[in-house]
Design an enzyme around this catalytic site. Structure first.
Site, PDB file in Angstrom:
ATOM      1  N   GLU A 200      60.523  40.580  51.904  1.00  0.00           N
ATOM      2  CA  GLU A 200      61.449  39.317  52.132  1.00  0.00           C
ATOM      3  C   GLU A 200      62.098  38.224  53.567  1.00  0.00           C
ATOM      4  OE1 GLU A 200      60.995  37.357  49.322  1.00  0.00           O
ATOM      5  OE2 GLU A 200      61.302  38.969  47.662  1.00  0.00           O
ATOM      6  N   ASP A 332      51.212  40.398  42.646  1.00  0.00           N
ATOM      7  CA  ASP A 332      50.423  39.079  43.521  1.00  0.00           C
ATOM      8  C   ASP A 332      49.901  38.654  45.249  1.00  0.00           C
ATOM      9  OD1 ASP A 332      52.824  39.314  44.652  1.00  0.00           O
ATOM     10  OD2 ASP A 332      53.651  37.440  43.227  1.00  0.00           O
ATOM     11  N   GLU A 484      53.912  28.735  43.007  1.00  0.00           N
ATOM     12  CA  GLU A 484      52.737  28.348  42.427  1.00  0.00           C
ATOM     13  C   GLU A 484      52.140  26.842  42.719  1.00  0.00           C
ATOM     14  OE1 GLU A 484      55.336  30.321  42.372  1.00  0.00           O
ATOM     15  OE2 GLU A 484      55.566  31.770  43.744  1.00  0.00           O
TER      16      GLU A 484
HETATM   17  C1  DMJ Z   1      57.934  33.581  47.882  1.00  0.00           C
HETATM   18  O1  DMJ Z   1      58.841  34.044  48.408  1.00  0.00           O
HETATM   19  C2  DMJ Z   1      56.731  33.817  48.274  1.00  0.00           C
HETATM   20  O2  DMJ Z   1      55.972  32.563  47.795  1.00  0.00           O
HETATM   21  C3  DMJ Z   1      56.573  34.762  47.494  1.00  0.00           C
HETATM   22  O3  DMJ Z   1      55.113  35.323  47.882  1.00  0.00           O
HETATM   23  C4  DMJ Z   1      56.653  34.836  46.094  1.00  0.00           C
HETATM   24  N1  DMJ Z   1      57.614  34.773  45.704  1.00  0.00           N
HETATM   25  C5  DMJ Z   1      57.988  33.533  46.121  1.00  0.00           C
HETATM   26  C6  DMJ Z   1      58.404  32.170  45.609  1.00  0.00           C
HETATM   27  O4  DMJ Z   1      58.071  31.929  43.789  1.00  0.00           O
END
Ligand code: DMJ
Length: 691
Positions: A200, A332, A484
């Protein structure tokens, strides 16, 4: 709050290393590239082809050519026919509009032009920002309902401010950008005795700083990025070289995940590469590059079947842990960064494209399914490995994948241009189709709820008697303002030029505005998207500003502010420039040859492994109780033979592509021959991809 008129011309490239200092150096005297070209402007002049046809509203008037028929009778006859045609047309147009209206009500009623839409997005961003500034300035967490904020650790990490810097810049909010820059320069320090999540912090803070540097060329951002990058490097000191989940920013000591047996998330260890590689490029220091590249090698040495990886990996052993495979949480961005690493370095590292292609084929063969009654494409989850049953559950997080497929097929060029290139293929055309299908599904995840906003997770119905395509379990009904879907809409619009993506984006934006706006005028997360009015949660996510509103703004942008063939977005929507590795960097690893285990061999003998598996798979979620939407059934028919088809189709295409090579290299057996000899399709495919 003055807005810059010329802000769009201030984006510069940073193509050369600026520093050969040791990476641990945090001095302010890092060398810098001095020739700050306005390469954005140059791009626009030199590469006109990349610009999409702009959306044009239907003109008000139309040609009123006079009829050349002079004869009165003829005229009357003509009028009668015209009347009939008009009646017929009105009937059908009426039908069409009714159906269109279902999807595009807000667009039809309110939209004047896309510039207006863009201005609206900017207004909502400004409102969100102004409230944050007034109620929680500098804090990492913002609670818009109670108008408060708090830090995650003993000092602020810049969670919201740093994540928002490039959006402020792109939107031309100069005053706000200046204030935020001053805060970063004067208040922000990462010398804090506090454990942060490595992933993060990398995607939001390091990515945010690097992008702010890229856009503004303000050296201060790079200095902060180097300081933070050096602290994060401590996490990589594990027995395998895979980073621990967390790191103490002061001591630079890596900290194992406190749960999950100490395993790190696969997506987390594999979503650091763009940021650290760009840091290497900027500083000329290869250590960052080597550390994150090593991760890719360790992961690949696990030889995940069909390119699909379990969602946990252990930093002690470098081995995957458990069997859960999904494209949503914890999985993901592993797939995202395979392709994006390839794109970041101007396609100079084909190894990542091979891995990406392998995964994409694996997704099509093992995870792709279609809902009933409307045949929506979705990706299910494998909770017990690749040979286990497929669950129909899909996270909203998966919705980035449509955009990713489109990027992968076109390398970020417009579809029109990509189709003209010599390496365009049926396979790429199919990838584009899937990109559109899955993005349509994600749009429906918004469109089919009461609020017009998607829940966190849906479960698709695949039973023939289903009346609705998906249902939502009570605990999954929240909306965290995630980006997304609009990310994919933005990419697909840029690549295809199809205004439907803007219409869908506008509809989603209006729903956000309607339901996530707080009584005080800020914006927040929701508890339940299936009821109106939805209960609001007291938290504004930083990616609302960093991603969701940025992608919406760019979706309605006609100036091509961030050309997809020149820029690569990190997973937190921070645009970074593509760059050439030469002469400083090269890919420092190659793929191990996969050894086939006894089980695989046995299955191979049976013929097409995928067919066999497809016929035994049952949906896990079929046993779940109904929550909302239609009732899932106890069992469902085997997955259609389509799951086996893609591999064969791809194989044929690749076979054609590699035919020449096969002829040139007599050692490579003809594919036809190998198929006749009963070799497994997927293994041949894998080899061909590697070729
Ligand atoms: C974001 O922090 C980033 O896009 C991450 O890859 C996935 N989650 C969140 C948004 O949903």
């Amino acid at each position: 709050m003055e807005e810059s008129k010329a802000h769009h011309q201030t984006i510069h490239s940073q193509q050369t290393p600026v520093n050969s200092h040791h990476p641990m150096s945090t001095s302010l005297g890092i060398g810098r590239r001095k020739d700050k070209n306005n390469y954005w402007k140059a791009l626009k002049n030199t590469d006109k082809d990349q610009q999409l046809p702009l959306y044009k509203d239907k003109p008000e008037g139309h040609n009123n050519k006079r009829s050349s028929i002079g004869n009165r009778r003829l005229k009357t006859m003509f009028k009668a026919i015209a009347f009939c045609v008009a009646l017929y047309s009105f009937y059908h147009i009426g039908w069409f509009l009714k159906h269109e209206a279902k999807i595009n009500t807000s667009y039809d009623m309110e939209m004047k032009d896309w510039k207006f839409a863009q201005t609206e997005v900017k207004r909502v961003f400004k409102e969100s920002w102004a409230h944050y500034e007034a109620e929680a300035w500098g804090k990492d967490v913002y609670n818009p309902l109670t108008k408060t904020g708090k830090n995650m650790g003993p000092h602020p990490l810049g969670w919201i401010i740093v994540d928002s810097l490039d959006t402020l810049h792109l939107m031309g909010l100069d005053e706000e950008f200046k204030t935020a820059t001053a805060w970063v320069a004067n208040e922000l320090t990462y010398d804090i005795d506090y454990e942060v999540n490595v992933f993060e912090t990398t995607i939001r803070m390091l990515g945010g700083l690097l992008s702010a540097y890229f856009l503004s060329q303000n050296d201060m951002f790079l200095d902060k990025a180097v300081d933070l990058g050096d602290r994060l490097l401590g996490a990589f000191e594990s027995p395998s070289g895979l980073p621990y989940a967390s790191v103490n920013l002061k001591t630079k000591k890596g900290v194992k995940n406190h749960v999950d047996n100490g395993a790190s998330s696969t997506a987390e260890v594999s979503t650091l590469q763009l940021e650290f590689k760009y840091l290497s490029k900027l500083t000329g220091e290869s250590l960052y590059w080597e550390k994150v590249e090593k991760i890719m090698q360790i992961l690949d040495n696990n030889h995940a079947q069909d390119g699909l990886v379990p969602i946990y990996v252990h930093p002690d052993t470098g081995r995957y842990q458990g069997q859960i495979i999904r494209l949503g949480s914890r999985g993901d961005s592993y797939y995202e960064y395979l392709l994006k690493q390839y794109l970041q370095t101007e396609q100079e590292e084909p190894i990542y494209n091979l891995m990406y292609q392998e995964s994409l084929r694996g997704m099509k063969d093992n995870l792709l399914r279609h809902s009933k009654p409307n045949n929506l494409a979705f990706f299910g989850e494998l909770e017990h490995g690749i040979k286990g049953p497929l669950s129909n559950k899909m996270d909203h997080l998966v919705c980035f994948i449509g955009g990713l497929f489109a990027l992968g097929a076109t390398d970020g060029q417009t579809l029109q241009k990509a189709r003209k290139s010599s390496n365009w293929s049926k396979m790429k055309e199919d990838d584009m189709l899937l990109a559109k299908d899955i993005t349509h599904t994600c749009y429906e995840m918004y469109h089919q709820t009461a609020t017009g906003l998607a829940p966190e997770i849906v479960v698709f119905n695949t039973d023939d008697t289903s009346k609705e395509d998906f249902y939502v379990k009570p605990l999954d009904r929240h909306n965290l303002q995630r980006p997304e879907t609009v990310e994919s809409l933005f990419i697909l619009y840029r690549i295809t030029g199809d205004p439907i993506y803007r219409k869908w984006g506008w509809e989603i934006f209006k729903s956000f505005e309607q339901h996530t706006k707080t009584p005080g005028g800020s914006y927040t997360s929701l508890q339940d998207v299936t009821e109106v009015p939805p209960k609001q949660r007291d938290n504004m996510e930083s990616f609302w500003l960093a991603e969701t509103l940025k992608y919406l703004y760019l979706l309605f942008d006609d100036e091509d502010l961030t050309p997809l063939d020149k820029v690569v977005f990190n997973t937190e929507a921070h645009p970074l420039p593509k760059f050439s590795m030469n002469p400083l960097f090269k890919t420092g690893w190659s793929r191990e040859k996969k050894t086939i285990n006894a089980d695989d061999k046995a299955e191979n003998k049976k013929g097409d492994v995928k067919d066999t598996k497809a016929n035994v798979r049952q949906p896990v979620d079929a046993k779940l109780t109904k929550t909302v939407g239609s009732q899932p059934k106890e069992s469902e028919p085997p997955r259609a033979a389509q799951v086996a088809k893609p591999a064969l189709v791809q194989l044929k295409e690749l076979s054609a592509e590699t035919e020449l090579e096969t002829q040139q290299d007599p050692e490579k057996l003809s594919i036809k021959q190998r198929l006749q000899d009963g070799e497994n399709v997927n293994e041949i495919l894998e080899e061909l991809i590697e070729l």
